[in-house]
Design a protein around this motif. Structure first.
Motif, PDB file in Angstrom:
ATOM      1  N   HIS A 136      38.436   1.583 -39.932  1.00 60.26           N
ATOM      2  CA  HIS A 136      38.468   2.337 -38.673  1.00 60.26           C
ATOM      3  C   HIS A 136      37.108   2.436 -37.989  1.00 60.26           C
ATOM      4  O   HIS A 136      36.799   3.440 -37.330  1.00 60.26           O
ATOM      5  CB  HIS A 136      39.049   3.735 -38.908  1.00 60.26           C
ATOM      6  N   TYR A 158      33.566   6.441 -35.278  1.00 60.26           N
ATOM      7  CA  TYR A 158      34.871   6.403 -35.955  1.00 60.26           C
ATOM      8  C   TYR A 158      35.916   6.347 -34.853  1.00 60.26           C
ATOM      9  O   TYR A 158      35.834   7.097 -33.868  1.00 60.26           O
ATOM     10  CB  TYR A 158      35.044   7.634 -36.847  1.00 60.26           C
ATOM     11  N   ASP A 159      36.909   5.486 -35.007  1.00 55.55           N
ATOM     12  CA  ASP A 159      37.839   5.256 -33.906  1.00 55.55           C
ATOM     13  C   ASP A 159      38.892   6.349 -33.742  1.00 55.55           C
ATOM     14  O   ASP A 159      39.667   6.324 -32.772  1.00 55.55           O
ATOM     15  CB  ASP A 159      38.521   3.892 -34.044  1.00 55.55           C
ATOM     16  N   ALA A 161      41.592   6.837 -35.272  1.00 57.29           N
ATOM     17  CA  ALA A 161      42.972   6.375 -35.429  1.00 57.29           C
ATOM     18  C   ALA A 161      43.598   6.752 -36.756  1.00 57.29           C
ATOM     19  O   ALA A 161      44.801   6.530 -36.953  1.00 57.29           O
ATOM     20  CB  ALA A 161      43.029   4.858 -35.259  1.00 57.29           C
ATOM     21  N   GLY A 162      42.824   7.276 -37.669  1.00 57.59           N
ATOM     22  CA  GLY A 162      43.419   7.706 -38.933  1.00 57.59           C
ATOM     23  C   GLY A 162      44.352   8.878 -38.711  1.00 57.59           C
ATOM     24  O   GLY A 162      43.990   9.853 -38.049  1.00 57.59           O
ATOM     25  N   CYS A 220      41.592   9.607 -45.670  1.00 52.62           N
ATOM     26  CA  CYS A 220      42.913   9.880 -45.119  1.00 52.62           C
ATOM     27  C   CYS A 220      43.779  10.481 -46.217  1.00 52.62           C
ATOM     28  O   CYS A 220      44.129   9.794 -47.192  1.00 52.62           O
ATOM     29  CB  CYS A 220      43.563   8.608 -44.587  1.00 52.62           C
ATOM     30  N   PHE A 227      37.937   5.616 -45.872  1.00 54.64           N
ATOM     31  CA  PHE A 227      37.390   4.886 -44.726  1.00 54.64           C
ATOM     32  C   PHE A 227      35.910   4.545 -44.924  1.00 54.64           C
ATOM     33  O   PHE A 227      35.379   3.687 -44.218  1.00 54.64           O
ATOM     34  CB  PHE A 227      37.537   5.713 -43.453  1.00 54.64           C
TER      35      PHE A 227
END
Length: 669
Positions: A136, A158-159, A161-162, A220, A227
């Motif tokens: 991610h 950090y995107d 998206a988790g 996660c 991650f």
């Protein structure tokens, strides 16, 4: 086990004003004082450091409190077993100083000191590698451990998206499902949002420290996926977690990509006839609130959401009750629900959520009490999972708010308040706003000073024996308002009265039993008594030219070389505060004396006999030989007559009998 406060520097050595405390080096720029005590009576006292062999004027101030806005910090106030954090001015390190002092600049007096051991090694933050990049788009700069609970993560990407990602800590050789969530930089435990090069700090929860964990990860929980992480070394020697860290990057981190700080948000509203100020800032899923009010130590301030929209209503209201506990020297912010306006009975009324089966969703950030103003900072979620007891703060739009003051009961819970101490106006706040500032500085104007009246002047008439000891000046009721002269926190007490006017007759002999201290190596405990025609005194510190401007009548002699020396010092006796100075709170001098205790060193008093010359002027002064402004007036009258000769509004002629009379008046001249 005793908490870790850093490297021990030592204990304050007290010279005056009850200075005490244990001093530690927290890190290279921060000093912690455990249990600091000081009676607050120095007129120009500060925390003072320097590099000279001993405390001296060749030093500089450590600003305290650190967040004071102005050209110079305020003089040091009274403290009673307060834990104090001091940060050295920019660019200074503990290794650059030799001592810490409580120092009075006006009178160049050292009230207490502690010396820095030359070999002292202060704890230091530890710089670790960046996050391991696994998923991610997680990456960062080198992560630092600022103290035993605080991580500084620069340039975090950090995107977002988790689906169920958190900062995560635990034990073992690598991250696993057996870990603990760590709140984000806003204090929220919601799943992590995306980051785009931000610099953040996060803190370990509860009593957990970096010494208890093996790794920090972004994890996660739902899918048990790592991650990225860092490993925590076992040879850490980082500062203790005492609240010394800041949101801004530390001095030793200066990346070229560092962004300028975000603009200050200044939301502020005044309530309760401008006696309460509320500042707020929305931070993700939380709102950070600062309450400031001029209230007594036994009072609370309450603020929160009204039980009805469009009008103020206490019933059904969701408020935070904030207060200072003077007995424990601690601050509190507690989540309350009001089912009706009666005192909480354990099931209903004005009750802490926890007492009626709910949860305290308020998190205390900090607290401070100075100049009779209590300031408490806390956070609360915009929305909780307690729909019965907690109301929701909307992310946008106005909501009705309520506030109140009142006394605390024996359980340290909110008690009934008067009708004038609660909200009656329709006041609304949009917590999402920024720069909504309409507060003035009226709260911080010391209105209490206007109510503080000097004690009446006290007189001793007809006595021939006087005891002379040292004691406090009585703050805004004592030495300075009576004399018009500045004080440095102590004054002469004659027959256990603060600077009374003495009435003496020409030709009569008087005896002074002096206990002003005879230790010439300790200036703070060396106060010989003498009698002169100077309203300032301090003969021993004057130049030869200035000495000639005074005429001395008793207490000073000259050696064979023509140099003066004092003759009346004796052991040291001082009226000391039992806790801190209570002069502002005591209407009468008699009440004030009840807040003091007499402390005397071993040894003997000095005796000074003085026969008043027949040609003595009508006005003389008893003073300290080594310091200015400790004493006050001696009224000289004709033999057999006590009444003043200059129209002074006091007692009438008493005749030749030696009758002791204490007379009070507000005339000062």
């Amino acid at each position: 086990m005793e908490p870790y406060y850093g490297r021990l520097i030592g204990n304050f050595e007290e010279f005056a004003h009850g200075v005490s405390g244990i001093v530690y080096a927290v890190d290279e720029t921060t000093i912690f004082i455990k249990g600091f005590k000081y009676d607050g009576m120095g007129p120009d006292a500060y925390f003072w450091v320097g590099n000279s062999p001993r405390p001296s004027p060749e030093g500089y101030i450590i600003p305290y409190p650190e967040d004071y806005v102005g050209r110079e910090p305020p003089i040091l106030r009274a403290h009673n077993s307060t834990d104090v954090i001091l940060r050295l001015p920019m660019g200074k390190r503990i290794r650059d100083i030799r001592w810490l002092s409580v120092w009075c600049r006006r009178f160049t007096v050292d009230f207490g000191e502690v010396f820095i051991p030359p070999s002292l090694e202060a704890p230091k933050p530890r710089v670790l590698p960046e996050f391991k990049r696994l998923a991610h788009g997680l990456r960062s700069g080198n992560i630092s451990i600022l103290d035993a609970k605080t991580f500084y993560i620069p340039n975090l990407h950090y995107d977002g998206a988790g689906p169920d990602a958190y900062f995560w800590v635990g034990n073992g050789s690598e991250p696993s499902q057996f870990g603990i969530k760590v709140a984000n930089e806003m204090g929220s435990l919601e799943p992590l949002r995306g980051y785009q090069g931000e610099d953040i700090e996060i803190q370990l929860p509860g009593n957990l420290t970096v010494y208890d964990i093996d790794w920090l990860a972004m994890w996660c929980v739902k899918y048990r996926h790592n991650f990225g992480h860092i490993i925590i070394p076992k040879d850490l020697d980082v500062p203790p977690a005492l609240g010394q860290t800041k949101i801004t990057p530390p001095w030793w981190y200066n990346p070229t990509s560092a962004k300028p700080p975000s603009p200050m948000i200044t939301n502020c509203k005044e309530m309760l006839n401008r006696r309460l100020q509320i500042r707020w800032e929305m931070q993700g899923d939380l709102v950070r609130i600062t309450l400031s009010a001029r209230i007594r130590e036994d009072q609370y301030m309450a603020f929160g959401l009204s039980g009805a929209q469009g009008r103020p209503q206490m019933i059904g209201g969701d408020v935070t009750v904030a207060f200072y506990d003077a007995e424990l020297n601690s601050f509190h912010a507690v989540d309350y629900y009001m089912s009706h306006t009666a005192q909480c009975d354990g099931t209903s009324g004005v009750c802490p959520d926890e007492r009626i089966g709910g949860r305290n969703d308020v998190v205390l950030i900090s607290g401070e009490r100075k100049n009779n103003i209590t300031t408490i900072v806390y956070t609360r979620p915009l929305q909780t999972n307690e729909p019965v007891k907690d109301l929701t703060i909307p992310r946008k739009g106005e909501v009705n708010v309520i506030a109140a003051f009142g006394p605390l009961n024996s359980r340290k819970e909110a008690n009934a308040h008067s009708i004038t101490d609660k909200t009656t106006d329709d006041i609304r706040i949009d917590f999402s706003t920024t720069n909504d500032g309409n507060c003035e500085n009226s709260l911080y104007e010391n209105k209490e000073d206007d109510k503080i009246k000097p004690w009446p002047i006290q007189k001793i008439i007809g006595e021939t024996v006087f005891s002379a000891r040292i004691g406090p000046t009585g703050g805004k009721r004592g030495y300075t308002p009576i004399t018009g002269h500045p004080s440095w926190g102590i004054a002469w007490w004659i027959n256990d009265l603060l600077i009374p006017e003495l009435y003496v007759e020409r030709g009569q002999t008087y005896t002074f039993i002096v206990e002003g201290g005879e230790d010439t190596t300790n200036p703070a405990h060396y106060h010989p008594l003498y009698i002169c025609d100077s309203s300032e005194g301090g003969f021993g510190q004057k130049s030869e030219a200035d000495q000639k401007k005074q005429k001395v009548y008793a207490g000073v002699e000259y050696n064979e070389d023509g140099y003066p020396y004092p003759t009346a010092a004796g052991r040291y006796c001082e009226w000391e505060h039992k806790t801190v100075d209570r002069s502002a709170e005591t209407e009468t001098f008699t009440e004030y004396v009840e807040t003091l205790r007499l402390n005397c060193d071993s040894g003997e008093a000095a005796i000074m006999n003085w026969t008043v010359p027949m040609d003595a002027p009508d006005l003389l002064y008893y003073q300290c030989y080594t310091h200015n402004n400790l004493g006050w007036k001696i009224r000289v009258v004709e033999p057999g007559y006590i009444a003043p000769r200059d129209g002074y509004n006091s007692a009438s002629i008493l005749g030749p009998s030696l009758l002791t009379v204490l007379v009070s008046t507000f005339f000062i001249f």
